[in-house]
Scaffold this active site. Sequence first.
Site, PDB file in Angstrom:
ATOM      1  N   LYS A 181       0.858  -1.190   0.000  1.00  0.00           N
ATOM      2  CA  LYS A 181       0.000   0.000   0.000  1.00  0.00           C
ATOM      3  C   LYS A 181       0.891   1.236   0.000  1.00  0.00           C
ATOM      4  CE  LYS A 181      -1.774   2.847   2.772  1.00  0.00           C
ATOM      5  NZ  LYS A 181      -1.703   4.007   1.865  1.00  0.00           N
ATOM      6  N   PRO A 182       0.979   1.910  -1.140  1.00  0.00           N
ATOM      7  CA  PRO A 182       1.803   3.123  -1.189  1.00  0.00           C
ATOM      8  C   PRO A 182       1.033   4.318  -0.631  1.00  0.00           C
ATOM      9  CG  PRO A 182       0.805   2.727  -3.327  1.00  0.00           C
ATOM     10  CD  PRO A 182       0.342   1.602  -2.425  1.00  0.00           C
ATOM     11  N   SER A 183       1.738   5.425  -0.453  1.00  0.00           N
ATOM     12  CA  SER A 183       1.067   6.671  -0.070  1.00  0.00           C
ATOM     13  C   SER A 183       0.098   7.093  -1.169  1.00  0.00           C
ATOM     14  CB  SER A 183       2.112   7.769   0.133  1.00  0.00           C
ATOM     15  OG  SER A 183       1.467   9.031   0.187  1.00  0.00           O
ATOM     16  N   GLY A 234       7.335   5.495   7.504  1.00  0.00           N
ATOM     17  CA  GLY A 234       6.362   6.579   7.676  1.00  0.00           C
ATOM     18  C   GLY A 234       6.667   7.375   8.923  1.00  0.00           C
ATOM     19  N   GLY A 239       3.812   4.653  12.761  1.00  0.00           N
ATOM     20  CA  GLY A 239       4.531   3.447  13.176  1.00  0.00           C
ATOM     21  C   GLY A 239       4.005   2.920  14.497  1.00  0.00           C
ATOM     22  N   GLU A 254      10.538   1.949   9.870  1.00  0.00           N
ATOM     23  CA  GLU A 254      11.485   3.016   9.512  1.00  0.00           C
ATOM     24  C   GLU A 254      10.721   4.321   9.618  1.00  0.00           C
ATOM     25  OE1 GLU A 254      14.758   2.734   8.756  1.00  0.00           O
ATOM     26  OE2 GLU A 254      14.667   0.586   9.155  1.00  0.00           O
ATOM     27  N   CYS A 288      13.796  11.854   5.718  1.00  0.00           N
ATOM     28  CA  CYS A 288      13.834  11.432   7.130  1.00  0.00           C
ATOM     29  C   CYS A 288      15.180  11.766   7.769  1.00  0.00           C
ATOM     30  CB  CYS A 288      13.556   9.945   7.233  1.00  0.00           C
ATOM     31  SG  CYS A 288      14.697   8.955   6.256  1.00  0.00           S
TER      32      CYS A 288
HETATM   33  P1  NAD Z   1       2.694   8.672   6.969  1.00  0.00           P
HETATM   34  O1  NAD Z   1       3.027   8.008   8.251  1.00  0.00           O
HETATM   35  O2  NAD Z   1       1.618   9.692   6.969  1.00  0.00           O
HETATM   36  O3  NAD Z   1       2.289   7.596   5.871  1.00  0.00           O
HETATM   37  C1  NAD Z   1       3.136   6.517   5.536  1.00  0.00           C
HETATM   38  C2  NAD Z   1       2.291   5.360   5.013  1.00  0.00           C
HETATM   39  O4  NAD Z   1       1.556   4.809   6.117  1.00  0.00           O
HETATM   40  C3  NAD Z   1       1.237   5.788   3.980  1.00  0.00           C
HETATM   41  O5  NAD Z   1       1.127   4.806   2.993  1.00  0.00           O
HETATM   42  C4  NAD Z   1      -0.017   5.863   4.824  1.00  0.00           C
HETATM   43  O6  NAD Z   1      -1.206   5.741   4.081  1.00  0.00           O
HETATM   44  C5  NAD Z   1       0.186   4.699   5.765  1.00  0.00           C
HETATM   45  N1  NAD Z   1      -0.609   4.729   7.009  1.00  0.00           N
HETATM   46  C6  NAD Z   1      -0.946   5.807   7.742  1.00  0.00           C
HETATM   47  N2  NAD Z   1      -1.669   5.418   8.825  1.00  0.00           N
HETATM   48  C7  NAD Z   1      -1.769   4.069   8.763  1.00  0.00           C
HETATM   49  C8  NAD Z   1      -2.403   3.083   9.593  1.00  0.00           C
HETATM   50  N3  NAD Z   1      -3.065   3.413  10.701  1.00  0.00           N
HETATM   51  N4  NAD Z   1      -2.306   1.785   9.237  1.00  0.00           N
HETATM   52  C9  NAD Z   1      -1.626   1.417   8.123  1.00  0.00           C
HETATM   53  N5  NAD Z   1      -1.029   2.313   7.295  1.00  0.00           N
HETATM   54  C10 NAD Z   1      -1.096   3.621   7.615  1.00  0.00           C
HETATM   55  O7  NAD Z   1       4.067   9.279   6.438  1.00  0.00           O
HETATM   56  P2  NAD Z   1       4.297  10.160   5.147  1.00  0.00           P
HETATM   57  O8  NAD Z   1       3.824  11.546   5.404  1.00  0.00           O
HETATM   58  O9  NAD Z   1       3.819   9.448   3.947  1.00  0.00           O
HETATM   59  O10 NAD Z   1       5.908  10.129   5.084  1.00  0.00           O
HETATM   60  C11 NAD Z   1       6.713  10.976   5.811  1.00  0.00           C
HETATM   61  C12 NAD Z   1       7.260  10.316   7.069  1.00  0.00           C
HETATM   62  O11 NAD Z   1       8.009   9.156   6.725  1.00  0.00           O
HETATM   63  C13 NAD Z   1       8.228  11.213   7.800  1.00  0.00           C
HETATM   64  O12 NAD Z   1       8.007  11.126   9.179  1.00  0.00           O
HETATM   65  C14 NAD Z   1       9.589  10.646   7.434  1.00  0.00           C
HETATM   66  O13 NAD Z   1      10.620  10.946   8.329  1.00  0.00           O
HETATM   67  C15 NAD Z   1       9.287   9.198   7.382  1.00  0.00           C
HETATM   68  N6  NAD Z   1      10.310   8.508   6.596  1.00  0.00           N
HETATM   69  C16 NAD Z   1      11.184   7.663   7.240  1.00  0.00           C
HETATM   70  C17 NAD Z   1      12.206   7.046   6.519  1.00  0.00           C
HETATM   71  C18 NAD Z   1      13.158   6.095   7.169  1.00  0.00           C
HETATM   72  O14 NAD Z   1      13.854   5.376   6.443  1.00  0.00           O
HETATM   73  N7  NAD Z   1      13.240   6.048   8.479  1.00  0.00           N
HETATM   74  C19 NAD Z   1      12.334   7.291   5.156  1.00  0.00           C
HETATM   75  C20 NAD Z   1      11.420   8.163   4.543  1.00  0.00           C
HETATM   76  C21 NAD Z   1      10.408   8.748   5.265  1.00  0.00           C
END
Ligand code: NAD
Length: 489
Positions: A181-183, A234, A239, A254, A288
Amino acid sequence: MARRVPHAQTLRLYIGGRWVEGAQGRVVELRSPATGGLLAEVAQAEPEDVRAAVVAAQEATGQAARLSVWDRARLCHRVADQIEARADELARELSEEQGKPYLSEALPEVHKTVEGFRLAAEEAKRLNGEVIPAEDSHKRVITIRQPRGVYAVITPWNFPMNIPTEYLAPALATGNTVVWKPSSYTVRCAARLVECMEAAEVPPGIVNLVYGPGSTVGHALVTHPVVVGIAVTGDANTGEVIAGEAAGKRLLLELGGNGPVVILDDANLEAAARCVSAGSFLNAGQVCSASERILVAQAVHAPFREAMVAAASAVRLGNPLDETTTMGPMNNRATAEKMDRHLQDARTKGAQVVAGGSRASGFPTDLFYEPTILDNVQADMLVFQEETFGPIVPLTEVRDDVEALELANRTSMGLVASVFTTNLRRAFFFAEGLQAGTVVVNDASTYWELHLPFGGRAGKRSGYGRLGGKHTLMEMTDLKTIAIDLHNA
Ligand code: NAD
């Protein structure tokens, strides 16, 4: 919402090797952050689509596990070939959909994606077990690594080709199956990546793709009992929600960062300014491992600030498809609004904006943000405490090394940190003392290579487990011990 737009391309779900509409036929629009133009309409998955995708993935587990490692490696190389052949087209679409500059960032990201599939193919061939001596002289003991089964892969929008590849390639190489499931902001990149997997003849069911909100589609996927492993990149809050829902499943998390960068008084200031500029403005700060808090020694504070102001003025904000652009728009409204909030809070509490500080005018959307330098940032400000995820360089003056280390560690995050010094003893003081999964000495906090272990430190909110090269393959396989008795047969 849920409105059909004539003539727009429809991106469908991919389940069991077929491109399908969602069960209710719902679609949403996908628009470019750079132009506001319609890119596609996107089929939305319902819980029953998620269940169908999980069933397809489950049915494919036997076939995936039976493929020899060499066969899986060949599949990975074929996927890499497909991506490579479409690199320019994929990079342009990535740039249009995500907002990062085509030439300096999107194209390199696509090339890294190619490398990611090739690396997983190579690493899988060297995922050795052990022969372990036993106390019992009748026994021979070996270990092997086995695929776990169905993985949920959940990914963000900031590196929409690279981050999924960090999971999809190791999953394919180790014989797992995936529901991805991508963003919702970067669905087209996901569809293209899966098209490349389909064209490479990855057998049906090994990779499945569903689109929709995390709170519904992501939730249905994470909580499905057949899903045994969950790999998420995310936000820290996401997480934690997923970890709470996924008790008993294998987790690879991550999450976010709040990267401190320490500039000591003996640092090469020219290099430090260049690297902080890269670390804060790459992908409009939506990384990140971005340089999120700059802790600068009193003695070099003024010249460093001047160097950063010059670096900000050298940024060329513009249409990401224009090859002279070095920074594009932010990807989405929520992220730009977070930047607004952090700036407002910092101003109210006494920080000074010395460059930028607001949305840029004269662009087709309001997602273009001026590269921003903020001075006199204090530890009680949101920009210091939380991940901002925008094009911002927040400067905080520090008296000495001890204060720098204490302030650097005063955060709930622990992903990447960096330090600039020409003194080896001081470099190690910080390399060993900074509470982060990675510490970079004398380079940007965003320095990264595919095979290096990457992830959050225990006790912080940046996640757990390690991505990168063989580490991901180890995370995504079960270690099995086989003990054989030679006398009881
Ligand atoms: P997000 O947490 O809003 O979304 C990430 C993914 O999780 C999306 O596909 C979203 O739909 C899904 N999601 C959200 N709530 C969920 C739930 N309850 N159950 C299952 N899936 C769910 O993050 P974002 O805004 O897309 O990305 C930015 C974040 O990602 C930042 O905090 C960034 O630091 C982090 N990030 C971390 C790394 C790493 O390697 N540590 C790399 C890139 C981005």
